[in-house]
Design an enzyme around this catalytic site. Structure first.
Site, PDB file in Angstrom:
ATOM      1  N   PHE A 230       0.862  -1.184   0.000  1.00  0.00           N
ATOM      2  CA  PHE A 230       0.000   0.000   0.000  1.00  0.00           C
ATOM      3  C   PHE A 230       0.895   1.230   0.000  1.00  0.00           C
ATOM      4  O   PHE A 230       1.720   1.403   0.880  1.00  0.00           O
ATOM      5  CB  PHE A 230      -0.935   0.041   1.207  1.00  0.00           C
ATOM      6  CG  PHE A 230      -1.882   1.210   1.139  1.00  0.00           C
ATOM      7  CD1 PHE A 230      -3.042   1.124   0.372  1.00  0.00           C
ATOM      8  CD2 PHE A 230      -1.600   2.401   1.785  1.00  0.00           C
ATOM      9  CE1 PHE A 230      -3.903   2.218   0.252  1.00  0.00           C
ATOM     10  CE2 PHE A 230      -2.459   3.501   1.670  1.00  0.00           C
ATOM     11  CZ  PHE A 230      -3.613   3.405   0.914  1.00  0.00           C
TER      12      PHE A 230
ATOM     13  N   ASP B 142       9.437   2.493   1.402  1.00  0.00           N
ATOM     14  CA  ASP B 142       8.289   3.255   1.898  1.00  0.00           C
ATOM     15  C   ASP B 142       8.172   3.015   3.398  1.00  0.00           C
ATOM     16  O   ASP B 142       7.663   1.995   3.843  1.00  0.00           O
ATOM     17  CB  ASP B 142       7.015   2.800   1.154  1.00  0.00           C
ATOM     18  CG  ASP B 142       5.795   3.606   1.579  1.00  0.00           C
ATOM     19  OD1 ASP B 142       5.861   4.266   2.641  1.00  0.00           O
ATOM     20  OD2 ASP B 142       4.782   3.563   0.861  1.00  0.00           O
TER      21      ASP B 142
ATOM     22  N   LYS C 214       3.144  10.139   8.251  1.00  0.00           N
ATOM     23  CA  LYS C 214       2.504   9.658   9.489  1.00  0.00           C
ATOM     24  C   LYS C 214       3.179  10.152  10.774  1.00  0.00           C
ATOM     25  O   LYS C 214       2.956  11.277  11.192  1.00  0.00           O
ATOM     26  CB  LYS C 214       2.425   8.133   9.464  1.00  0.00           C
ATOM     27  CG  LYS C 214       1.427   7.624   8.404  1.00  0.00           C
ATOM     28  CD  LYS C 214       1.103   6.183   8.629  1.00  0.00           C
ATOM     29  CE  LYS C 214       0.220   5.593   7.542  1.00  0.00           C
ATOM     30  NZ  LYS C 214      -1.184   5.925   7.679  1.00  0.00           N
TER      31      LYS C 214
HETATM   32  C1  LIG Z   1       3.253   2.416   3.658  1.00  0.00           C
HETATM   33  C2  LIG Z   1       2.346   3.564   3.323  1.00  0.00           C
HETATM   34  N1  LIG Z   1       2.666   4.368   2.317  1.00  0.00           N
HETATM   35  C3  LIG Z   1       1.896   5.410   1.974  1.00  0.00           C
HETATM   36  C4  LIG Z   1       0.730   5.682   2.659  1.00  0.00           C
HETATM   37  C5  LIG Z   1      -0.113   6.860   2.268  1.00  0.00           C
HETATM   38  O1  LIG Z   1      -0.013   7.856   3.248  1.00  0.00           O
HETATM   39  P1  LIG Z   1      -1.063   9.042   3.319  1.00  0.00           P
HETATM   40  O2  LIG Z   1      -2.354   8.470   3.773  1.00  0.00           O
HETATM   41  O3  LIG Z   1      -0.454  10.017   4.312  1.00  0.00           O
HETATM   42  O4  LIG Z   1      -1.148   9.635   1.955  1.00  0.00           O
HETATM   43  C6  LIG Z   1       0.342   4.859   3.711  1.00  0.00           C
HETATM   44  C7  LIG Z   1      -0.908   5.092   4.434  1.00  0.00           C
HETATM   45  O5  LIG Z   1      -1.445   4.271   5.102  1.00  0.00           O
HETATM   46  C8  LIG Z   1       1.180   3.768   4.067  1.00  0.00           C
HETATM   47  O6  LIG Z   1       0.875   2.937   5.061  1.00  0.00           O
END
Ligand SMILES: Cc1ncc(COP(=O)(O)O)c(C=O)c1O
Length: 397
Positions: free
Chosen positions: A138, A223, A252
């Site tokens: 994700f 990520d 986050k």
């Molecule tokens: C691993 C990862 N990357 C990207 C995102 C996307 O982040 P945002 O919701 O701040 O756009 C998330 C959100 O849950 C995530 O868990």
């Protein structure tokens, strides 16, 4: 306003993009939040791995108050000190040489995708653009990041997706080897798949990806939007694996509760983005950066919080494992630090609702995986309170 009226207004005025609990949260302190009826909850969601220092950490609040009185926003056509200070702290605490700021995880991923493609073209002078990503990943909801997300359910109805992503199974290094071709520019992977169900990397997987990237001149882009900022017991999850990435995405937990995202990169990778190639009006906003710096400094200066996370996580996993032995419908318990999942053999929605009634906020992802991401400042007694509640709830299932 009474709670039922607030909920009616919410339904009336807010787009229906989330399945929400019928709860209006009005206050947070440390590991606890309070609803509009004055009920207290122990928070195992932390705004989805955001409130790593708990709610309204005094140092973050003071930093925000001071910065709000001084300077809230200026354009990136100028310099601002909170942004520079935060970049410096991130560089000093990581593998990185340079930072790009944005406002969210998805934007950090978009920046990584753009950097990955331009790196090949501008730095390596090769027309490569494909990025390999993992099944179950994700990476966000905007077009680039959702296209990178190798789960078709997030694509449905939004096609066509952005092209140039190749999906392979998570933890399958041979599949990555086979997917690499003359068009590949990068590998994008979460050190632990969070939304995908707290899926752990097999031992040596990230190291093998690093070697493969080196061999083929690809960028290794991690990520760490969910795993970063101490969540797994190290400031960055890559530290557990003895792997040095080229690019890392953060968001986050970075902002201490304020919206902010960051792309960390080595000098070599960062040179791909020259003036005018990428930007964000709010990226590196002084207010968000002041909060993030206060949060990061607290995590770095306090020698208790992050070292305790790994230990707390082990205790929590042990206790959840005890429940697994007791209840046959629990398939697996897994995680690292305070990013923990419990996979059930059926949907976990009813457990989330039952926990709420008992005064605990928990989350369920992929329908069947209960996910626990408490603030890193939670103590063993508080973790055990949830274990007790889960035991009572499971006994009635
Ligand atoms: C691993 C990862 N990357 C990207 C995102 C996307 O982040 P945002 O919701 O701040 O756009 C998330 C959100 O849950 C995530 O868990």
């Amino acid at each position: 306003m009474i709670t039922s009226d607030i909920l009616t207004d919410s339904q009336h005025y807010i787009m229906n993009t989330y399945t929400r609990q019928p709860l209006v949260l009005v206050k947070g302190r440390g590991t606890k939040v309070y609803d509009s009826e004055g009920r207290e909850y122990l928070d195992f969601v932390s705004g989805v791995a955001v409130n790593n220092l708990g709610h309204c950490h005094p140092r973050v609040v003071v930093a925000l108050q001071k910065q709000a009185q001084r300077l809230m926003h200026v354009s990136n056509h100028f310099h601002n000190e909170p942004q520079i200070n935060l970049a410096k702290a991130l560089v000093k605490s990581s593998f990185a040489d340079k930072v790009f700021f944005c406002n969210s995880g998805t934007e950090a991923v978009e920046a990584a995708i753009k950097l990955g493609r331009r790196y090949s073209r501008e730095v390596l002078k090769q027309d490569r653009y494909e990025i390999i990503t993992m099944r179950g990943s994700f990476h966000g909801r905007t077009y680039g990041s959702v296209s990178a997300t190798a789960q078709e359910k997030f694509h449905k109805g939004f096609e066509p997706m952005v092209s140039g992503f190749v999906y392979v199974p998570f933890n399958d290094i041979t599949a990555v080897e086979q997917a690499v071709n003359a068009r590949t520019c990068a590998v994008l992977v979460e050190p632990i798949q969070g939304e995908g169900g707290v899926n752990m990397p097999s031992p040596g997987y990230l190291k093998a990806l690093r070697e493969l990237c080196d061999k083929n001149n690809l960028l290794l882009m991690l990520d760490e939007v969910q795993t970063g900022m101490g969540r797994t017991g190290k400031l960055y999850a890559y530290e557990h694996e003895g792997v040095t990435p080229d690019v890392v995405m953060l968001a986050k937990g970075l902002g201490g509760g304020m919206p902010i995202g960051a792309l960390l990169a080595t000098d070599k990778a960062a040179q791909a983005l020259a003036p005018g190639t990428h930007g964000s009006t709010f990226g590196g906003n002084p207010l968000a950066c002041a909060a993030a710096l206060a949060s990061l400094e607290t995590l770095l200066e306090d020698n208790i919080i992050i070292p305790a996370v790994e230990q707390l996580g082990l205790h929590f996993l042990q206790q959840l494992d005890r429940l697994k032995k007791k209840y046959a419908f629990i398939k697996e318990v897994r995680g690292k630090g305070l990013l923990v999942g419990m996979e059930l053999d059926s949907p976990g929605r009813d457990i989330v609702a039952a926990c709420l009634k008992e005064g605990f906020l928990i989350n369920c992802t992929m329908d069947t995986v209960l996910r626990f991401m408490p603030p890193l400042i939670m103590n063993e007694e508080e973790l055990d309170l949830l274990i007790g509640a889960l035991d009572r709830i499971f006994a009635k299932r």
